[in-house]
Design a protein around this motif. Structure first.
Motif, short mmCIF file in Angstrom:
data_model
loop_
_atom_site.label_atom_id
_atom_site.label_comp_id
_atom_site.label_asym_id
_atom_site.label_seq_id
_atom_site.Cartn_x
_atom_site.Cartn_y
_atom_site.Cartn_z
N TYR A 58 37.45 33.94 43.45
CA TYR A 58 35.85 34.36 43.35
C TYR A 58 35.56 36.14 43.40
N ARG A 59 36.15 36.41 43.92
CA ARG A 59 36.41 38.05 44.87
C ARG A 59 37.02 38.53 42.66
N LEU A 60 38.15 38.58 42.72
CA LEU A 60 38.67 38.72 41.53
C LEU A 60 37.89 38.85 40.32
N TYR A 61 36.71 36.94 40.32
CA TYR A 61 36.00 37.12 38.91
C TYR A 61 34.92 38.10 39.23
N GLY A 64 35.46 41.59 38.30
CA GLY A 64 36.10 41.86 36.59
C GLY A 64 34.58 41.87 36.22
N GLY A 65 33.48 40.93 36.83
CA GLY A 65 32.54 41.47 36.10
C GLY A 65 31.76 42.87 35.82
N ALA A 66 31.71 43.30 37.36
CA ALA A 66 31.47 44.13 37.65
C ALA A 66 32.30 45.17 37.01
N GLY A 362 40.97 40.01 33.45
CA GLY A 362 41.55 40.55 32.72
C GLY A 362 41.40 42.09 32.06
N PRO A 363 40.30 43.15 32.34
CA PRO A 363 39.86 43.76 31.69
C PRO A 363 39.85 44.57 33.59
N TYR A 364 39.87 44.44 34.83
CA TYR A 364 40.24 45.09 35.87
C TYR A 364 41.46 44.88 36.41
N ILE A 365 42.06 43.46 36.23
CA ILE A 365 43.43 43.30 37.01
C ILE A 365 44.11 44.16 35.92
#
Length: 386
Positions: A58-61, A64-66, A362-365
């Motif tokens: 969830y932290r990554l998810y 990602g949205g932010a 994807g863009p965040y990672i």
């Protein structure tokens, strides 16, 4: 690191290439154009906050949205305005009132913890739900998450690639091969990959124009990023490396609601399935989650039936819509819960394993991996091999 090769032209590869080029790193992206690329099929919901997942995933998810508002601002600063991004809100609906209440409580707790993008999440009446998304069934229970948005995976990927090229990156259409001619095996081959050599084979029918090549050639760079989605293990096999992921087939059907402006309709979450409205009277409905299909990108009768039956159960008003197409994506699904990203070996990096969350994460990672490449470091809290 002054140069990098990114292998894979989906959302993670495109984002990584953009971030690397923005850091002044000489970047080449190689895209095989696989049939069944997950990004090309994705419906692109950006609403992680009502999800039941917890912990590191969830932290990554959530991150990602932010990550999207800042990324969109940076793309606009590069003159890239066609991204397909729309913040039309998201609905969470069910006939199970207790499930909806639990999901709303979870969403509000996350807002209270500082996730302000969620907005004024609140319960709606059945009539209010239908007002926002007219095809919905009566007597549903649900709530709205105003901060929810969506993108078309193909359009957003292309926006990132255009921005990367504008920063000096090169995009090559062809099949990449690692380890060719290195003459080693296992760990020794992984070590040999530090030479940064990638053989690029031409796509079928290619000529030496338009970013393709009609003959195999070897490219070199200081770092290699493997963002090849479901095809990651095939690419890594010559190095004697295997990572824990497999293809998960997703079938997503696109409908047209003739003569109706759907541009302002929110996305709809209904368990593992969803409805996503776009601005051309189009609604995407899906998706299947098939773990045993391998690399088969076909639309199947059972998959089509499943997608339409679940969509029409929640939104019977779509029954008269025109069926335009069904897209199939082979998601890179991790055998464990978490995505696979970070440094895999010296100067060899990975960005894959997002399952159904690729367009959100994807863009965040990609930005995390680009930073790791630039700093010749590991990603903080990386999940490679976990």
């Amino acid at each position: 690191m002054s140069s990098a090769i990114v292998i894979g032209g989906g959302i993670a590869g495109a984002a990584t290439a953009f971030e690397l080029a923005a850091r002044g790193i000489r970047t080449t992206l190689i895209d095989a154009g696989h049939t069944g690329q997950a990004t090309a099929a994705s419906a692109g919901i950006l609403q992680p906050w009502s999800s039941s997942v917890t912990g590191d995933f969830y932290r990554l998810y959530s991150h990602g949205g932010a990550h999207y508002p800042g990324l969109l601002e940076r793309l606009a600063g590069r003159g890239i305005h066609t991204t397909s991004f729309a913040r039309t809100g998201g609905l969470y609906v069910s006939r199970d009132e207790s499930a909806v209440a639990t999901a709303l409580e979870r969403t509000l707790a996350r807002k209270d913890a500082g996730e302000e993008l969620i907005g004024d999440a609140r319960m709606l009446s059945s009539a209010q739900l239908q007002e926002m998304f007219p095809p919905l069934a009566a007597r549903l229970t649900g709530f709205v998450v105003p901060g929810g948005g969506h993108v078309d995976g193909r359009v957003f990927r292309d926006a990132l690639l255009d921005a990367a090229v504008g920063l000096g990156a090169q995009v090559i259409r062809g099949r990449a091969e690692l380890g060719a001619g290195l003459g080693a095996a296992g760990a020794e081959q992984a070590e040999a990959s530090t030479a940064g050599a990638v053989t690029v084979h031409p796509p079928a029918g290619a000529s030496d124009t338009g970013g393709t090549t009609d003959r195999a050639r070897v490219l070199h760079a200081d770092a290699i990023v493997v963002a090849s989605g479901a095809w990651t293990n095939a690419l890594l096999a010559p190095l004697g490396i295997e990572v824990p992921l497999h293809p998960q087939r997703g079938q997503i059907t696109h409908l047209r609601v003739e003569g109706v402006d759907t541009s302002g309709w929110p996305s709809v979450h209904m368990g593992d399935h969803y409805l996503v409205a776009f601005g051309d009277s189009r609604v995407a409905v899906g998706a299947t989650r098939e773990h045993e299909a391998g690399f088969d990108p076909r639309v199947t009768a059972a998959g089509q039936l499943s997608v339409l039956a679940k969509a029409l159960d929640v939104a019977p008003g779509l029954a008269d819509a025109t069926l335009i197409e069904t897209r199939v994506g082979l998601r890179p699904y991790p055998d464990a819960e978490l995505p696979l990203f970070g440094r895999l070996a010296d100067r060899l990096y990975l960005a894959t394993g997002f399952g159904a969350g690729g367009l959100t994460m994807g863009p965040y990672i990609g930005s995390l991996v680009a930073r790791a490449v630039a700093e010749d470091a590991q990603v903080e809290a990386a999940t490679v091999g976990s």
